[in-house]
Design a protein around this motif. Structure first.
Motif, PDB file in Angstrom:
ATOM      1  N   ASP A   1       0.833  -1.212   0.000  1.00 21.77           N
ATOM      2  CA  ASP A   1       0.000   0.000   0.000  1.00 21.77           C
ATOM      3  C   ASP A   1       0.865   1.258   0.000  1.00 21.77           C
ATOM      4  OD1 ASP A   1      -2.227  -1.616   0.049  1.00 21.77           O
ATOM      5  OD2 ASP A   1      -2.695  -1.265   2.158  1.00 21.77           O
ATOM      6  N   LEU A   2       1.897   1.264   0.831  1.00 20.17           N
ATOM      7  CA  LEU A   2       2.778   2.427   0.898  1.00 20.17           C
ATOM      8  C   LEU A   2       3.438   2.680  -0.450  1.00 20.17           C
ATOM      9  CD1 LEU A   2       4.264   4.661   2.504  1.00 20.17           C
ATOM     10  CD2 LEU A   2       6.036   2.953   2.972  1.00 20.17           C
ATOM     11  N   LEU A   3       3.922   1.642  -1.109  1.00 16.56           N
ATOM     12  CA  LEU A   3       4.600   1.821  -2.394  1.00 16.56           C
ATOM     13  C   LEU A   3       3.634   2.272  -3.482  1.00 16.56           C
ATOM     14  CD1 LEU A   3       7.143  -1.137  -2.339  1.00 16.56           C
ATOM     15  CD2 LEU A   3       7.536   1.283  -1.804  1.00 16.56           C
ATOM     16  N   TRP A   4       2.388   1.799  -3.445  1.00 19.54           N
ATOM     17  CA  TRP A   4       1.406   2.269  -4.422  1.00 19.54           C
ATOM     18  C   TRP A   4       1.213   3.768  -4.273  1.00 19.54           C
ATOM     19  CZ3 TRP A   4      -3.003   4.982  -5.001  1.00 19.54           C
ATOM     20  CH2 TRP A   4      -3.684   4.849  -6.205  1.00 19.54           C
ATOM     21  N   TRP A   5       0.953   4.221  -3.036  1.00 16.58           N
ATOM     22  CA  TRP A   5       0.739   5.648  -2.787  1.00 16.58           C
ATOM     23  C   TRP A   5       1.999   6.466  -3.046  1.00 16.58           C
ATOM     24  CZ3 TRP A   5      -3.573   8.290  -2.427  1.00 16.58           C
ATOM     25  CH2 TRP A   5      -4.755   7.597  -2.141  1.00 16.58           C
ATOM     26  N   THR A   6       3.141   5.934  -2.679  1.00 14.20           N
ATOM     27  CA  THR A   6       4.397   6.643  -2.902  1.00 14.20           C
ATOM     28  C   THR A   6       4.630   6.858  -4.392  1.00 14.20           C
ATOM     29  OG1 THR A   6       5.354   5.781  -0.849  1.00 14.20           O
ATOM     30  CG2 THR A   6       6.892   6.556  -2.523  1.00 14.20           C
ATOM     31  N   THR A   7       4.387   5.826  -5.184  1.00 17.52           N
ATOM     32  CA  THR A   7       4.559   5.926  -6.637  1.00 17.52           C
ATOM     33  C   THR A   7       3.572   6.943  -7.223  1.00 17.52           C
ATOM     34  OG1 THR A   7       5.360   3.662  -6.763  1.00 17.52           O
ATOM     35  CG2 THR A   7       4.523   4.630  -8.800  1.00 17.52           C
ATOM     36  N   ALA A   8       2.318   6.869  -6.802  1.00 20.95           N
ATOM     37  CA  ALA A   8       1.303   7.796  -7.318  1.00 20.95           C
ATOM     38  C   ALA A   8       1.660   9.245  -6.976  1.00 20.95           C
ATOM     39  CB  ALA A   8      -0.064   7.433  -6.756  1.00 20.95           C
ATOM     40  N   LEU A   9       2.071   9.477  -5.736  1.00 19.31           N
ATOM     41  CA  LEU A   9       2.386  10.844  -5.316  1.00 19.31           C
ATOM     42  C   LEU A   9       3.688  11.342  -5.927  1.00 19.31           C
ATOM     43  CD1 LEU A   9       1.222  10.553  -1.609  1.00 19.31           C
ATOM     44  CD2 LEU A   9       0.177  11.959  -3.412  1.00 19.31           C
ATOM     45  N   LYS A  10       4.659  10.462  -6.080  1.00 15.62           N
ATOM     46  CA  LYS A  10       5.918  10.867  -6.720  1.00 15.62           C
ATOM     47  C   LYS A  10       5.669  11.269  -8.173  1.00 15.62           C
ATOM     48  CE  LYS A  10      10.667   9.368  -7.502  1.00 15.62           C
ATOM     49  NZ  LYS A  10      11.665   8.321  -7.271  1.00 15.62           N
ATOM     50  N   THR A  11       4.829  10.487  -8.855  1.00 15.77           N
ATOM     51  CA  THR A  11       4.483  10.805 -10.242  1.00 15.77           C
ATOM     52  C   THR A  11       3.778  12.150 -10.305  1.00 15.77           C
ATOM     53  OG1 THR A  11       4.310   8.451 -10.771  1.00 15.77           O
ATOM     54  CG2 THR A  11       3.193   9.984 -12.257  1.00 15.77           C
ATOM     55  N   ALA A  12       2.842  12.381  -9.400  1.00 18.09           N
ATOM     56  CA  ALA A  12       2.094  13.643  -9.382  1.00 18.09           C
ATOM     57  C   ALA A  12       3.012  14.825  -9.060  1.00 18.09           C
ATOM     58  CB  ALA A  12       0.956  13.565  -8.388  1.00 18.09           C
ATOM     59  N   ARG A  13       3.974  14.634  -8.167  1.00 18.60           N
ATOM     60  CA  ARG A  13       4.898  15.732  -7.816  1.00 18.60           C
ATOM     61  C   ARG A  13       5.771  16.119  -8.998  1.00 18.60           C
ATOM     62  NH1 ARG A  13       6.043  12.559  -3.362  1.00 18.60           N
ATOM     63  NH2 ARG A  13       8.209  12.286  -4.029  1.00 18.60           N
ATOM     64  N   GLN A  14       5.995  15.187  -9.915  1.00 12.38           N
ATOM     65  CA  GLN A  14       6.870  15.442 -11.053  1.00 12.38           C
ATOM     66  C   GLN A  14       6.159  16.129 -12.212  1.00 12.38           C
ATOM     67  OE1 GLN A  14       8.429  11.516 -11.690  1.00 12.38           O
ATOM     68  NE2 GLN A  14       9.974  11.733 -10.079  1.00 12.38           N
ATOM     69  N   VAL A  15       4.841  16.241 -12.127  1.00 11.93           N
ATOM     70  CA  VAL A  15       4.063  16.862 -13.206  1.00 11.93           C
ATOM     71  C   VAL A  15       4.205  18.361 -13.166  1.00 11.93           C
ATOM     72  CG1 VAL A  15       1.743  17.215 -14.120  1.00 11.93           C
ATOM     73  CG2 VAL A  15       2.413  14.983 -13.284  1.00 11.93           C
TER      74      VAL A  15
END
Length: 192
Positions: free
Chosen positions: A178-192
């Motif tokens: 769960d942590l890695l799913w959210w971390t990946t989603a938020l990291k992707t969003a921060r890079q936009v």
């Protein structure tokens, strides 16, 4: 590469938190594409927060305290967090809350998970940390690892702590997923 920091939330002598922190760190290190770090609050002896402006204040001056600078850099370079915390009197330890309060923008838009122990398996302390996380713009994941009191007592009695932690493997894997799913989603969003 995704960076996850495991934060050891206790500094007291004879603490238990090192054992579950190293255990969860080993689980992270088995995952591909993860750079896992242990952030031990003993290595960051933060002074009590006493600054004239809160960390969330736009335009505040840079931190002057060397330990605060080092810890802020470590938080800023992390993509997600796992807090390993006891519960003291229905809450998280003061040393952990103080360390959290020193930093603000470096926490923002990242994910956090929790490994807890002590009274009520640490659930009440984690409940308070979840509320704090939301205020920091950190997404707390639902899954957590709550360590039974018997495993904590094994530590104080010199018994087999690893056996008790091994019984929590499934919860640990679910929480990390769960942590890695959210971390990946938020990291992707921060890079936009």
């Amino acid at each position: 590469m995704t960076t996850i920091s495991v934060i050891v939330g206790s500094t007291r002598e004879g603490r238990f938190s090192e054992k579950p922190a190293r255990w969860i760190l080993q689980h992270l290190e088995k995952r591909g594409g993860i750079e896992a770090h242990l952030l031990d609050l003993r290595e960051f002896p933060m002074p009590f927060f006493d600054q004239p402006l809160p960390p969330a204040m736009p335009g505040r001056p840079p931190y002057e305290h060397d330990v605060v600078k080092r810890r802020t850099t470590a938080i800023g370079s992390s993509d997600g967090f796992i807090f390993v915390t006891p519960e003291y009197n229905y809450g998280a330890p003061a040393v952990l809350k103080n360390a959290i309060d020193w930093v603000y923008p470096e926490w923002n838009r990242k994910a956090a998970a929790f490994v807890s122990y002590d009274s009520a398996m640490g659930a009440r302390g984690v409940q308070q940390l979840r509320e704090t996380a939301i205020e920091l713009q950190v997404a707390p994941v639902r899954s957590s690892v709550n360590i039974p009191v018997a495993t904590l007592w094994a530590h104080f009695q010199g018994s087999d702590v690893d056996k008790g932690l091994a019984e929590l493997e499934k919860q640990a894997e679910t929480m990390i997923d769960d942590l890695l799913w959210w971390t990946t989603a938020l990291k992707t969003a921060r890079q936009v």
